[in-house]
Design a protein around this motif. Structure first.
Motif, short mmCIF file in Angstrom:
data_model
loop_
_atom_site.label_atom_id
_atom_site.label_comp_id
_atom_site.label_asym_id
_atom_site.label_seq_id
_atom_site.Cartn_x
_atom_site.Cartn_y
_atom_site.Cartn_z
N GLN A 1 -1.98 5.37 -17.93
CA GLN A 1 -1.81 6.02 -16.61
C GLN A 1 -3.14 6.57 -16.11
N ILE A 2 -3.91 7.14 -17.02
CA ILE A 2 -5.22 7.67 -16.64
C ILE A 2 -6.17 6.54 -16.24
N ILE A 3 -6.16 5.47 -17.03
CA ILE A 3 -7.03 4.32 -16.72
C ILE A 3 -6.64 3.69 -15.38
N SER A 4 -5.35 3.69 -15.06
CA SER A 4 -4.90 3.06 -13.82
C SER A 4 -5.50 3.72 -12.59
N ASN A 5 -5.93 4.98 -12.72
CA ASN A 5 -6.50 5.70 -11.58
C ASN A 5 -7.84 5.12 -11.13
N ILE A 6 -8.52 4.36 -12.01
CA ILE A 6 -9.80 3.76 -11.62
C ILE A 6 -9.63 2.31 -11.18
N VAL A 7 -8.38 1.87 -11.05
CA VAL A 7 -8.11 0.51 -10.56
C VAL A 7 -7.90 0.60 -9.05
N PRO A 8 -8.80 0.05 -8.23
CA PRO A 8 -8.66 0.16 -6.77
C PRO A 8 -7.34 -0.40 -6.26
N ALA A 9 -6.82 -1.44 -6.92
CA ALA A 9 -5.59 -2.09 -6.45
C ALA A 9 -4.41 -1.12 -6.45
N LYS A 10 -4.38 -0.17 -7.37
CA LYS A 10 -3.28 0.79 -7.43
C LYS A 10 -3.17 1.56 -6.12
N TRP A 11 -4.30 2.03 -5.63
CA TRP A 11 -4.30 2.87 -4.42
C TRP A 11 -4.02 2.05 -3.17
N PHE A 12 -4.46 0.79 -3.17
CA PHE A 12 -4.21 -0.05 -2.00
C PHE A 12 -2.73 -0.44 -1.92
N ILE A 13 -2.09 -0.67 -3.06
CA ILE A 13 -0.66 -0.99 -3.05
C ILE A 13 0.15 0.20 -2.54
N ILE A 14 -0.25 1.41 -2.93
CA ILE A 14 0.41 2.62 -2.41
C ILE A 14 0.27 2.67 -0.89
N ILE A 15 -0.92 2.37 -0.40
CA ILE A 15 -1.18 2.38 1.04
C ILE A 15 -0.36 1.31 1.75
N LEU A 16 -0.36 0.09 1.21
CA LEU A 16 0.37 -1.01 1.84
C LEU A 16 1.86 -0.73 1.92
N LYS A 17 2.46 -0.29 0.82
CA LYS A 17 3.89 0.01 0.83
C LYS A 17 4.21 1.16 1.77
N GLY A 18 3.31 2.13 1.83
CA GLY A 18 3.53 3.26 2.73
C GLY A 18 3.54 2.83 4.18
N ILE A 19 2.58 2.00 4.58
CA ILE A 19 2.48 1.58 5.98
C ILE A 19 3.55 0.56 6.32
#
Length: 368
Positions: free
Chosen positions: A313-331
């Motif tokens: 979970q900690i390592i996943s925070n440095i994966v850019p794709a994680k944050w973009f998927i959150i953004i895409l699903k949100g929008i």
């Protein structure tokens, strides 16, 4: 035969002296089995949920305690009214909300049944389904416990409602995920071979003696690929909308701006890889092995990050794709604005500046 044995020994010596070969032979299988073993799971653990308790009696408190004490759920919020539910989902703080009806204990005693409504965030349909099943199982277990001491059986009825994707279409999960993977891998791979290609073709010397500053060379390498990747993103979004009926509930302008930001993040990461790689083959291998597995497994695209062990979970925070998927699903699915995704946006901006800055620094080192 002695010559043949000597030849075999020589090959072993070459392999053991080459650290990259040893890493590929032993490091990659270990890394892959660890990632696949811990990340790939259909179970859920420590999923954040919220409670809306209209009754607040002893029975509902017992049920809430039973749910909280399980390893599957973490109660992170107590909602006061229905108007707060949508905001909680849009902020991404919870994956489900449990609503206990008014006079829960009285209804259970008089009518022998009471209702618990389970509202699940179905932007990830598999997780939403699993949450519903796990809550039902916990309620059934509690029901069996209280029925031991009574003559008339009590019945606790879970009623499930899925939001943002009521039909549980898996394509609503795969379109944002596939878009992220394609933009990340294609953008990073295209740029990762750009500077290494200059070295192999012998044109790097021209850049070294040119009046261009390092940041100008880096930006010059990125700009052409930005336009190509934007075309790629437009094609993916249009296919999702017109072929798979993927909704876009939020702003198209915000979706475009966030997509361009992620493209720049991916391209800057590719440039960083190219500056530290000696050959196109090395750059391609790093791009595929260092980006593909984390993007697929640690981004939350297929498997929920909350169910992974804490180190992952900690390592996943440095994966850019994680944050973009959150953004895409949100929008696209929740119709949120920048006020709900500003944190993820700032993280991508920070990653972009870090990658570009490190690329310029590495490029300067090679100039000396």
């Amino acid at each position: 035969m002695k010559r043949f044995i000597g030849f075999i020994k020589k090959e072993f010596y070459h392999i053991f002296r080459d650290r990259r070969s040893l890493f590929i032979l032993f490091g990659m299988p270990i890394a892959q089995i660890m990632l696949f073993g811990f990340a790939i799971t259909n179970e859920i653990n420590n999923v954040n949920i919220a409670i809306l308790d209209h009754s607040k009696d002893e029975t509902t408190k017992e049920i809430i305690h039973k749910i909280a004490s399980s390893k599957y759920f973490t109660i992170t919020a107590s909602i006061l009214n229905e108007t707060e539910i949508e905001t909680a989902f849009k902020k991404g703080h919870v994956k489900a909300v449990l609503i206990f009806e008014k006079d829960f204990s009285k209804n259970l005693g008089k009518e022998n049944n009471a209702t618990v409504q389970v509202i699940a965030d179905a932007t990830d349909p598999n997780t939403a389904n699993t949450i519903s099943n796990y809550v039902s199982a916990i309620l059934q277990n509690y029901q069996q416990q209280i029925n031991v001491a009574v003559k008339t059986s009590y019945q606790i009825i879970p009623k499930t409602r899925m939001v943002f994707n009521p039909e549980l279409k898996s394509v609503f999960m795969f379109v944002p995920g596939v878009m992220t993977i394609i933009l990340m891998l294609v953008s990073a791979m295209m740029t990762s071979i750009s500077i290494t290609r200059e070295k192999e073709l012998g044109t790097m010397e021209i850049l070294l003696v040119s009046p261009l500053k390092p940041f100008q060379v880096i930006i010059g390498k990125v700009v052409p690929y930005i336009f190509l990747s934007i075309i790629n993103a437009i094609v993916i979004v249009l296919l999702g909308i017109f072929v798979f009926n993927m909704p876009v509930q939020g702003s198209y302008f915000l979706l475009a701006a966030e997509s361009v930001l992620f493209i720049i993040t991916s391209l800057s990461l590719g440039i960083l890889i190219s500056t530290i790689s000696a050959s196109q083959q090395t750059a391609m291998m790093i791009s595929l092995m260092a980006l593909m597995l984390p993007t697929i497994l640690l981004s939350g695209f297929i498997f929920p990050v909350s169910s992974m062990p804490l180190p992952l979970q900690i390592i996943s925070n440095i994966v850019p794709a994680k944050w973009f998927i959150i953004i895409l699903k949100g929008i696209m699915l929740k119709g949120v604005g920048i006020q709900f995704i500003w944190k993820s946006t700032l993280i991508l901006v920070g990653m972009t500046l870090f990658f570009i800055g490190l690329s310029v620094k590495k490029y300067k080192i090679r100039l000396e």
